[in-house]
Design an enzyme around this catalytic site. Structure first.
Site, short mmCIF file in Angstrom:
data_model
loop_
_atom_site.label_atom_id
_atom_site.label_comp_id
_atom_site.label_asym_id
_atom_site.label_seq_id
_atom_site.Cartn_x
_atom_site.Cartn_y
_atom_site.Cartn_z
N SER A 45 4.55 3.73 3.96
CA SER A 45 5.69 4.10 4.80
C SER A 45 6.61 5.10 4.10
O SER A 45 7.64 4.74 3.55
CB SER A 45 6.46 2.84 5.19
OG SER A 45 7.39 3.12 6.20
N ASN A 104 8.19 -4.65 0.55
CA ASN A 104 7.60 -3.67 1.46
C ASN A 104 8.67 -3.01 2.32
O ASN A 104 8.36 -2.27 3.26
CB ASN A 104 6.54 -4.32 2.34
CG ASN A 104 5.14 -3.83 2.02
OD1 ASN A 104 4.97 -2.78 1.40
ND2 ASN A 104 4.13 -4.56 2.46
N GLU A 157 11.25 3.56 17.70
CA GLU A 157 11.12 2.52 16.68
C GLU A 157 11.70 1.18 17.11
O GLU A 157 11.89 0.28 16.31
CB GLU A 157 11.78 2.99 15.38
CG GLU A 157 11.16 4.25 14.81
CD GLU A 157 9.83 4.02 14.09
OE1 GLU A 157 9.75 3.10 13.27
OE2 GLU A 157 8.87 4.77 14.37
N ALA A 207 0.81 -1.22 0.00
CA ALA A 207 0.00 0.00 0.00
C ALA A 207 0.84 1.27 0.00
O ALA A 207 0.29 2.36 -0.05
CB ALA A 207 -0.93 0.00 1.21
N CYS A 217 14.80 -6.98 9.79
CA CYS A 217 13.50 -6.41 10.16
C CYS A 217 12.58 -7.47 10.76
O CYS A 217 11.74 -7.17 11.61
CB CYS A 217 12.80 -5.81 8.93
SG CYS A 217 13.54 -4.30 8.32
N ALA A 235 11.37 1.15 -0.78
CA ALA A 235 10.81 -0.09 -1.34
C ALA A 235 9.29 -0.10 -1.16
O ALA A 235 8.55 -0.52 -2.06
CB ALA A 235 11.43 -1.30 -0.66
N HIS A 263 15.62 3.28 9.26
CA HIS A 263 16.03 2.73 10.56
C HIS A 263 17.53 2.45 10.51
O HIS A 263 18.08 2.20 9.43
CB HIS A 263 15.30 1.42 10.87
CG HIS A 263 13.84 1.58 11.15
ND1 HIS A 263 12.87 0.77 10.59
CD2 HIS A 263 13.17 2.46 11.93
CE1 HIS A 263 11.68 1.15 11.00
NE2 HIS A 263 11.84 2.17 11.82
N GLY A 308 9.46 7.44 3.30
CA GLY A 308 10.84 7.33 3.77
C GLY A 308 11.41 5.95 3.56
O GLY A 308 12.62 5.75 3.60
#
EC number: 3.5.3.23
Length: 447
Positions: A22, A359, A174, A19, A365, A27, A248, A24
């Protein structure tokens, strides 16, 4: 004391879709509106868990969240039955439906920040849930993440699970994706590096993309986790690399034991930080990748640093990488030079994680690192530990409930909501979690 790093991997949820939520994360933006395959995504993640467990690296699983998450849509003013709410939001505000259907909890590196018992003032393992304040779809995760962590780390004599920081931008947190730990053996006290992107009153910050982590949040998490103040360093990420898609720190650096593997441009005032680490961490080794070998752009597109650096029993290390690294001639060439050089990295392990990668989520991650002593490991809910039995049960569960094709339009299908709730009800029993999901506590499930 002997201790081991256990990797708790997030299981991809049933509503995994693209969608572009995110900003920044390049991908995420690039693959917006593509058709996803939730079943394949879940199986790719499960296979990574199983292969690493079989190789002797302790693995466990953290389950997905309930999605679409209807209670938030009701907070936003959509009324009626669950089915009516879905129909209304799909017609009137489909972007909200996509947000409350995000499978982003799979990236459990953002679930919490961990402090092993060797580093804490009270000798417990501490876990502080991340508020993920910078993105609406991720800010929804904290309450269920807390419930899940309390069901997994349920021995209060050994574990302290702390609620997320207040949901304000000043305290944007985060989780472990902006946290590294350096030291000798896992059971020895280590040096914790909290990485932030901005702080109040400091003009050094990115201009194109948001800095999601604040120094104020990092300091609060260190306090909550009762980390010995002598074992903490706060370091700012280079704002220039945030503006190049490094949203991140785990997209530009990874640590394990005495090794920090990072890009030459990862941190602000990097030479000063590395000098500090050399002075404070016995045997510290920095493997800095020069921009002349791998550009920041190539590091982001291949997720070279969103890798897992794992210790074998003999002291050598394995680097777990996404397939995109092998397919990039420059990055793969650098990695083979790295293998031949004088450092602890002696093996490369490559996984196909394309569904997650599209994503913006690579191997690192998908996992939350938790250092545990043998006694602490025995205190973890044993039902979540990866073995042959659990792997087969989870594969069967995925086959039973997951779709192999999902578009944004499918999120409005009330059958998807029903499938998801039934699946999570079964999963929470399989993993012996109790009633961790809101729909179960409202009487909609048997868990």
């Amino acid at each position: 004391m002997n201790a081991w790093e256990v990797n708790f991997d997030g299981l991809v949820g049933l509503t995994h879709h693209y969608a572009g939520l995110s900003f920044g994360n390049e991908a995420s933006t690039r693959h917006r509106f593509q058709v996803s395959n939730p079943r394949l995504a879940a199986k790719q993640g499960l296979l990574k868990m199983k292969k690493l467990a079989d190789a002797g690296f302790p693995q466990a699983v953290i389950p997905p969240h309930e999605r679409p998450f209807i209670p938030v849509l009701r907070q936003l003013g959509f009324r009626g039955s669950d089915e009516q709410v879905l129909e209304k939001v799909a017609r009137q505000a489909p972007h909200w439906l996509s947000s409350v259907s995000s499978a982003s909890p799979m990236w459990v590196a953002n679930a919490a920040t961990i402090a092993p018992s060797a580093d804490t003032l009270d000798g417990k393992v501490h876990l502080t849930v991340a508020n993920l304040n910078n993105k609406f779809h991720r800010s929804l995760e904290a309450p269920v993440t807390e419930s899940l962590l309390k069901a997994i780390f349920n021995d209060e004599e050994k574990f302290s699970v702390h609620s997320a920081l207040p949901q304000v931008a000043l305290l944007g947190d985060e989780g472990a994706a902006n946290h590294n730990r350096l030291g000798g053996h896992y059971g020895e006290p280590g040096m914790q590096i909290f990485v932030y992107g901005r702080e109040e009153g400091n003009d050094t910050r990115p201009s194109r993309y948001p800095a999601r982590q604040t120094r104020e949040a990092s300091e609060a998490v260190a306090r909550l986790n009762q980390v010995n103040p002598q074992q903490v360093i706060f370091a700012q990420q280079n704002p220039d690399v945030i503006d190049q898609g490094v949203f991140h720190n785990d997209v530009i650096a990874v640590s394990n034991c005495q090794v920090l593997f990072c890009h030459q441009q990862a941190f602000a005032r990097q030479s000063q930080l590395l000098a500090n680490l050399r002075a404070r961490v016995n045997g510290f080794m920095a493997i800095e990748v020069p921009a002349t070998h791998v550009s920041v752009s190539d590091a982001v597109s291949t997720y070279l640093f969103n890798s897992q650096l794992l210790s074998s029993d003999d002291g050598s290390m394995m680097l777990v990488l996404p397939q995109e690294c092998r397919e990039h001639a420059g990055v793969w060439g650098y990695l083979n030079e790295l293998l031949a050089a004088d450092n602890p990295i002696s093996e490369l392990k490559v996984f196909d994680l394309r569904e997650s990668m599209a994503n913006g989520g690579g191997p690192a991650c998908l996992r939350l690192r938790v250092v545990l002593t043998e006694e602490e490991r025995r205190a973890v809910n044993p039902a979540v530990m990866m073995n042959d039995t659990l792997f087969n049960a989870l594969n069967d569960w995925v086959d039973r409930y997951y779709r192999d094709r999902l578009t944004a339009a499918d999120l409005a299908d009330p059958q998807l909501l029903r499938e998801g709730r039934e699946a999570l009800d079964v999963l929470s029993q399989l993993l012996n979690l109790g009633s961790v999901y809101p729909f179960q506590r409202e009487g909609g499930g048997n868990g």
